[in-house]
Design a protein around this motif. Structure first.
Motif, PDB file in Angstrom:
ATOM      1  N   ARG A   1       0.845  -1.197   0.000  1.00  7.61           N
ATOM      2  CA  ARG A   1       0.000   0.000   0.000  1.00  7.61           C
ATOM      3  C   ARG A   1       0.882   1.250   0.000  1.00  7.61           C
ATOM      4  O   ARG A   1       0.955   1.966   1.007  1.00  7.61           O
ATOM      5  CB  ARG A   1      -0.901   0.026   1.220  1.00  7.61           C
ATOM      6  N   PRO A   2       1.560   1.522  -1.111  1.00  8.27           N
ATOM      7  CA  PRO A   2       2.482   2.669  -1.152  1.00  8.27           C
ATOM      8  C   PRO A   2       1.761   3.974  -0.808  1.00  8.27           C
ATOM      9  O   PRO A   2       0.761   4.316  -1.414  1.00  8.27           O
ATOM     10  CB  PRO A   2       2.983   2.689  -2.586  1.00  8.27           C
ATOM     11  N   THR A   3       2.279   4.656   0.215  1.00  8.67           N
ATOM     12  CA  THR A   3       1.642   5.884   0.668  1.00  8.67           C
ATOM     13  C   THR A   3       2.619   7.011   0.933  1.00  8.67           C
ATOM     14  O   THR A   3       2.197   8.120   1.163  1.00  8.67           O
ATOM     15  CB  THR A   3       0.874   5.639   1.978  1.00  8.67           C
ATOM     16  N   GLU A   4       3.876   6.727   0.954  1.00  5.51           N
ATOM     17  CA  GLU A   4       4.810   7.770   1.356  1.00  5.51           C
ATOM     18  C   GLU A   4       6.143   7.643   0.638  1.00  5.51           C
ATOM     19  O   GLU A   4       6.457   6.615   0.046  1.00  5.51           O
ATOM     20  CB  GLU A   4       5.038   7.732   2.861  1.00  5.51           C
ATOM     21  N   GLN A   5       6.905   8.729   0.722  1.00  9.45           N
ATOM     22  CA  GLN A   5       8.262   8.734   0.202  1.00  9.45           C
ATOM     23  C   GLN A   5       9.135   7.970   1.185  1.00  9.45           C
ATOM     24  O   GLN A   5       9.040   8.171   2.393  1.00  9.45           O
ATOM     25  CB  GLN A   5       8.746  10.191   0.066  1.00  9.45           C
ATOM     26  N   VAL A   6       9.961   7.079   0.696  1.00 12.93           N
ATOM     27  CA  VAL A   6      10.792   6.243   1.555  1.00 12.93           C
ATOM     28  C   VAL A   6      12.187   6.837   1.659  1.00 12.93           C
ATOM     29  O   VAL A   6      12.802   7.182   0.648  1.00 12.93           O
ATOM     30  CB  VAL A   6      10.862   4.802   0.999  1.00 12.93           C
ATOM     31  N   GLY A   7      12.676   6.963   2.895  1.00  9.89           N
ATOM     32  CA  GLY A   7      14.031   7.447   3.124  1.00  9.89           C
ATOM     33  C   GLY A   7      14.998   6.278   3.269  1.00  9.89           C
ATOM     34  O   GLY A   7      14.731   5.342   4.020  1.00  9.89           O
ATOM     35  N   TRP A   8      16.089   6.347   2.532  1.00 13.88           N
ATOM     36  CA  TRP A   8      17.101   5.289   2.575  1.00 13.88           C
ATOM     37  C   TRP A   8      18.414   5.860   3.087  1.00 13.88           C
ATOM     38  O   TRP A   8      18.732   7.020   2.856  1.00 13.88           O
ATOM     39  CB  TRP A   8      17.323   4.708   1.180  1.00 13.88           C
ATOM     40  N   LEU A   9      19.183   5.038   3.750  1.00 12.45           N
ATOM     41  CA  LEU A   9      20.532   5.378   4.190  1.00 12.45           C
ATOM     42  C   LEU A   9      21.528   4.849   3.165  1.00 12.45           C
ATOM     43  O   LEU A   9      21.179   3.979   2.352  1.00 12.45           O
ATOM     44  CB  LEU A   9      20.828   4.741   5.550  1.00 12.45           C
ATOM     45  N   PRO A  10      22.769   5.319   3.226  1.00 14.62           N
ATOM     46  CA  PRO A  10      23.792   4.715   2.356  1.00 14.62           C
ATOM     47  C   PRO A  10      23.890   3.213   2.630  1.00 14.62           C
ATOM     48  O   PRO A  10      23.561   2.741   3.721  1.00 14.62           O
ATOM     49  CB  PRO A  10      25.078   5.427   2.766  1.00 14.62           C
ATOM     50  N   ASP A  11      24.354   2.478   1.650  1.00 17.82           N
ATOM     51  CA  ASP A  11      24.445   1.019   1.763  1.00 17.82           C
ATOM     52  C   ASP A  11      25.251   0.591   2.974  1.00 17.82           C
ATOM     53  O   ASP A  11      26.176   1.268   3.402  1.00 17.82           O
ATOM     54  CB  ASP A  11      25.131   0.437   0.521  1.00 17.82           C
ATOM     55  N   SER A  12      24.883  -0.566   3.469  1.00 17.61           N
ATOM     56  CA  SER A  12      25.631  -1.165   4.557  1.00 17.61           C
ATOM     57  C   SER A  12      26.900  -1.790   3.990  1.00 17.61           C
ATOM     58  O   SER A  12      27.052  -1.909   2.777  1.00 17.61           O
ATOM     59  CB  SER A  12      24.786  -2.238   5.237  1.00 17.61           C
ATOM     60  N   GLY A  13      27.766  -2.217   4.857  1.00 12.86           N
ATOM     61  CA  GLY A  13      29.010  -2.845   4.424  1.00 12.86           C
ATOM     62  C   GLY A  13      28.804  -4.154   3.694  1.00 12.86           C
ATOM     63  O   GLY A  13      29.670  -4.605   2.952  1.00 12.86           O
ATOM     64  N   CYS A  14      27.638  -4.800   3.869  1.00 12.12           N
ATOM     65  CA  CYS A  14      27.426  -6.096   3.217  1.00 12.12           C
ATOM     66  C   CYS A  14      26.702  -5.962   1.881  1.00 12.12           C
ATOM     67  O   CYS A  14      26.420  -6.958   1.229  1.00 12.12           O
ATOM     68  CB  CYS A  14      26.692  -7.065   4.145  1.00 12.12           C
ATOM     69  N   GLY A  15      26.375  -4.735   1.461  1.00 11.74           N
ATOM     70  CA  GLY A  15      25.756  -4.553   0.153  1.00 11.74           C
ATOM     71  C   GLY A  15      24.248  -4.676   0.126  1.00 11.74           C
ATOM     72  O   GLY A  15      23.675  -5.061  -0.881  1.00 11.74           O
TER      73      GLY A  15
END
Length: 183
Positions: free
Chosen positions: A89-103
């Motif tokens: 149920r997409p309702t919002e803009q998703v915030g992402w962080l930079p990639d983790s060390g494991c990809g």
């Protein structure tokens, strides 16, 4: 005796769980995630966690066929809309962080991140059970989003945490003093 799947689901819904979003990259390098409440710790040595993914889900296919690293993002009590977003149920803009060390991609603002590489998978009927070897984890302050009887919940202000023996929350035998936010 035949088991009615809807009634079994209703019964199992009485077990309160946390809410996570399991995320990985798809074959084109885009971030993908799914809301999952079947998550648990398995082992400290080696560090392993388990997630249960519906065989029909796109996420299951990515982890299974592509052997992709994944992150378990533990949602904070105010992230019901984020849980719904990744439940289709997409309702919002998703915030992402930079990639983790494991990809594996990580969500911003969550309670905890557990980034894993696939360790093993097991047949779980209509689900596949994935053990992930923990490569990196981060913990943030806050309270968890909970799921019980088909609804989202959060811990009330009267929640009094209790530490026991070898809990992962603190060293064994150490006197525990509640954080002011937990009082």
């Amino acid at each position: 005796m035949a088991i009615d799947p809807r009634e079994l689901r209703r019964c199992l819904g009485h077990f309160t769980t946390g809410v996570t979003v399991v995320s990985c990259y798809d074959t084109a390098g885009a971030r993908h995630g799914a809301t999952v409440n079947a998550f648990t710790a398995v082992s400290l040595d080696p560090p392993l966690v388990l997630v249960s993914l519906d065989r029909r889900s796109r996420l299951c296919g990515l982890v299974e066929r592509e052997h992709r690293p994944f992150t378990v993002n533990v949602l904070e009590s105010g992230q019901k809309d984020l849980a719904l977003h990744f439940a289709g149920r997409p309702t919002e803009q998703v915030g992402w962080l930079p990639d983790s060390g494991c990809g594996a991609p990580r969500l911003a603002g969550v309670l905890a991140h557990v980034s894993c590489t696939p360790w093993q998978s097991y047949d779980g009927g209509d689900h596949l059970l994935y053990l992930g070897e923990v490569q990196e984890f981060l913990i943030h302050d806050g309270r968890p989003l909970l799921f019980h009887t088909g609804r989202f919940h959060h811990l009330g202000d009267d929640h009094e945490p209790v530490l026991w023996g070898d809990s992962a929350d603190g060293p064994a035998g150490q006197a525990w003093i509640p954080h002011p936010a937990d009082r």
